[in-house]
Scaffold this motif. Sequence first.
Motif, mmCIF file in Angstrom:
data_model
loop_
_atom_site.group_PDB
_atom_site.id
_atom_site.type_symbol
_atom_site.label_atom_id
_atom_site.label_comp_id
_atom_site.label_asym_id
_atom_site.label_seq_id
_atom_site.Cartn_x
_atom_site.Cartn_y
_atom_site.Cartn_z
ATOM 1 N N ILE A 50 -19.002 0.631 -6.625
ATOM 2 C CA ILE A 50 -19.409 1.620 -6.965
ATOM 3 C C ILE A 50 -20.632 1.971 -5.898
ATOM 4 N N MET A 51 -22.002 1.535 -5.701
ATOM 5 C CA MET A 51 -22.641 1.850 -5.050
ATOM 6 C C MET A 51 -22.497 2.102 -4.009
ATOM 7 N N HIS A 52 -21.710 0.867 -3.122
ATOM 8 C CA HIS A 52 -20.926 0.739 -2.165
ATOM 9 C C HIS A 52 -20.372 1.896 -1.799
ATOM 10 N N GLU A 53 -19.545 2.477 -2.214
ATOM 11 C CA GLU A 53 -18.655 3.854 -2.029
ATOM 12 C C GLU A 53 -19.493 4.337 -2.204
ATOM 13 N N LYS A 54 -20.334 5.005 -3.142
ATOM 14 C CA LYS A 54 -21.140 6.189 -2.664
ATOM 15 C C LYS A 54 -22.455 5.944 -1.177
ATOM 16 N N MET A 56 -24.598 3.980 -1.007
ATOM 17 C CA MET A 56 -26.122 2.987 -1.340
ATOM 18 C C MET A 56 -26.219 2.517 -1.053
ATOM 19 N N VAL A 57 -25.620 0.857 -0.893
ATOM 20 C CA VAL A 57 -25.608 0.027 -0.410
ATOM 21 C C VAL A 57 -24.538 -0.776 0.700
ATOM 22 N N GLU A 58 -24.866 -1.401 1.604
ATOM 23 C CA GLU A 58 -23.676 -1.787 2.762
ATOM 24 C C GLU A 58 -23.597 -3.773 1.809
ATOM 25 N N THR A 65 -18.718 -15.435 -0.709
ATOM 26 C CA THR A 65 -19.881 -14.980 -1.692
ATOM 27 C C THR A 65 -20.700 -13.570 -0.781
ATOM 28 N N HIS A 66 -20.205 -12.046 -1.480
ATOM 29 C CA HIS A 66 -20.141 -10.820 -0.648
ATOM 30 C C HIS A 66 -21.905 -10.561 -1.071
ATOM 31 N N ILE A 67 -23.185 -10.187 -0.047
ATOM 32 C CA ILE A 67 -24.280 -9.658 0.005
ATOM 33 C C ILE A 67 -24.438 -8.331 0.170
ATOM 34 N N TYR A 68 -25.131 -7.752 -0.463
ATOM 35 C CA TYR A 68 -25.240 -7.118 -0.662
ATOM 36 C C TYR A 68 -27.394 -6.844 -0.298
ATOM 37 N N LYS A 69 -27.052 -5.080 0.417
ATOM 38 C CA LYS A 69 -28.349 -4.996 1.101
ATOM 39 C C LYS A 69 -28.772 -3.195 0.221
#
Length: 123
Positions: A50-54, A56-58, A65-69
Motif C-alpha cells: 500500500i505504501m508503494h501504491e501511495k 511512500m516507498v519504492e 526478494t523485493h527490496i524497499y526504500k
Amino acid sequence: MANNNIKPTEGEMEILQVLWQKGNATVREVHEALNKKDSGYTTTLKLMQIMHEKGMVERDTNQKTHIYKALASRDKTEKQLVNKMIDNVFNGSAARLVMQALGNHSASADEIDEIKKYLDSLK
C-alpha cells in the motif's frame, strides 16, 4: 516518484522509521525489525505494498526478494508532520507545541543545551 504530501498512518510511520535506519530492506527485514507479536508477515507485506501504491516507498523487483526504500526523507516527513500538528492541534502556535513536549517528556541536559543553542541562533 516521491509523494510531496505524505500522511503516513502509525503503522506506515513505523515502517518508514525502519527503512530510514536501514536504507534498503526486504519485507522480512522490516517485519523482524518491527518485532510485532500481534501482526504477521503478510500484514507487513500488505502495508508496504500500500505504501508503494501511495508513493511512500519504492520497490526494486529485479531480484526474487523485493527490496524497499523510503522515498520521502526523514527530515521532510518530520517537518511536514510537525507543521500539520502545530496547525491542527496547537492552533498554529509552535511555542505551545514546544512547551507541551518539554512538559510531558524529560529532556536530557544535552538536549536542553542543544535547544538553548538553537533558540540563541534564532535571535
